[in-house]
Design a protein around this motif. Structure first.
Motif, short mmCIF file in Angstrom:
data_model
loop_
_atom_site.label_atom_id
_atom_site.label_comp_id
_atom_site.label_asym_id
_atom_site.label_seq_id
_atom_site.Cartn_x
_atom_site.Cartn_y
_atom_site.Cartn_z
N LEU A 1 0.83 -1.21 0.00
CA LEU A 1 0.00 0.00 0.00
C LEU A 1 0.86 1.26 0.00
CD1 LEU A 1 -2.87 1.17 0.18
CD2 LEU A 1 -2.61 1.15 2.65
N MET A 2 1.95 1.26 0.75
CA MET A 2 2.84 2.42 0.80
C MET A 2 3.53 2.64 -0.54
SD MET A 2 4.50 2.16 4.60
CE MET A 2 5.56 3.53 4.29
N THR B 1 2.40 1.67 -3.49
CA THR B 1 1.37 2.13 -4.42
C THR B 1 1.05 3.60 -4.21
OG1 THR B 1 0.43 -0.11 -4.36
CG2 THR B 1 -0.95 1.62 -5.29
N MET B 2 0.90 4.01 -2.97
CA MET B 2 0.61 5.42 -2.67
C MET B 2 1.77 6.31 -3.10
SD MET B 2 -2.39 5.73 -1.50
CE MET B 2 -2.47 7.25 -0.63
N GLY B 3 3.01 5.87 -2.91
CA GLY B 3 4.17 6.64 -3.35
C GLY B 3 4.20 6.82 -4.85
N MET C 1 1.62 6.66 -6.86
CA MET C 1 0.49 7.53 -7.23
C MET C 1 0.81 8.99 -6.95
SD MET C 1 -2.81 5.24 -6.11
CE MET C 1 -3.92 6.60 -6.29
N LEU C 2 1.49 9.26 -5.85
CA LEU C 2 1.88 10.64 -5.53
C LEU C 2 2.87 11.18 -6.56
CD1 LEU C 2 2.23 10.62 -1.67
CD2 LEU C 2 0.66 11.96 -3.03
#
Length: 117
Positions: A3-4, A6-8, A10-11
């Motif tokens: 999740l981290m 993926t979020m990175g 996406m950011l």
């Protein structure tokens, strides 16, 4: 962990897209000679827009800035005196002030502190 990551990703993608959109929208499409010239009440400049800058003034300003930073380094010495040994504090502050004085005398000797020749 996934999740981290993926979020990175996406950011990073989102920030890249926003920067690209901002750079595309900020481009000037018309390059005009009048818009690119220095502003002087809408008229063509009478003389060059770049006036010569005094190198003496610049050197005095840089020396002032350096000594201003040195004063900012000297002020906390009084606060440190109460939590350190007196002998160590005296040696360190004496060496620091000696270096500052040597720098000042060197600038004076070189003639950098004289406004006119």
């Amino acid at each position: 962990m996934n999740l981290m990551i993926t979020m990175g990703i996406m950011l990073i993608i989102l920030s890249t897209v926003v920067m690209m959109i901002a750079s595309i929208l900020s481009k000037k499409s018309i390059i005009d000679r009048e818009k690119m010239s220095p502003f002087e009440c809408g008229f063509d400049p009478f003389a060059t827009a770049r006036i010569p800058f005094s190198l003496r003034f610049f050197l005095i300003a840089v020396i002032f800035l350096i000594f201003d930073v040195e004063i900012a380094l000297l002020l906390p010495m009084m606060m440190v005196m109460s939590v350190s040994q007196v002998n160590t504090w005296m040696v360190v502050s004496s060496i620091f002030i000696l270096i500052l004085l040597l720098g000042l005398y060197y600038e004076w000797y070189q003639g950098a502190l004289e406004w006119t020749n």
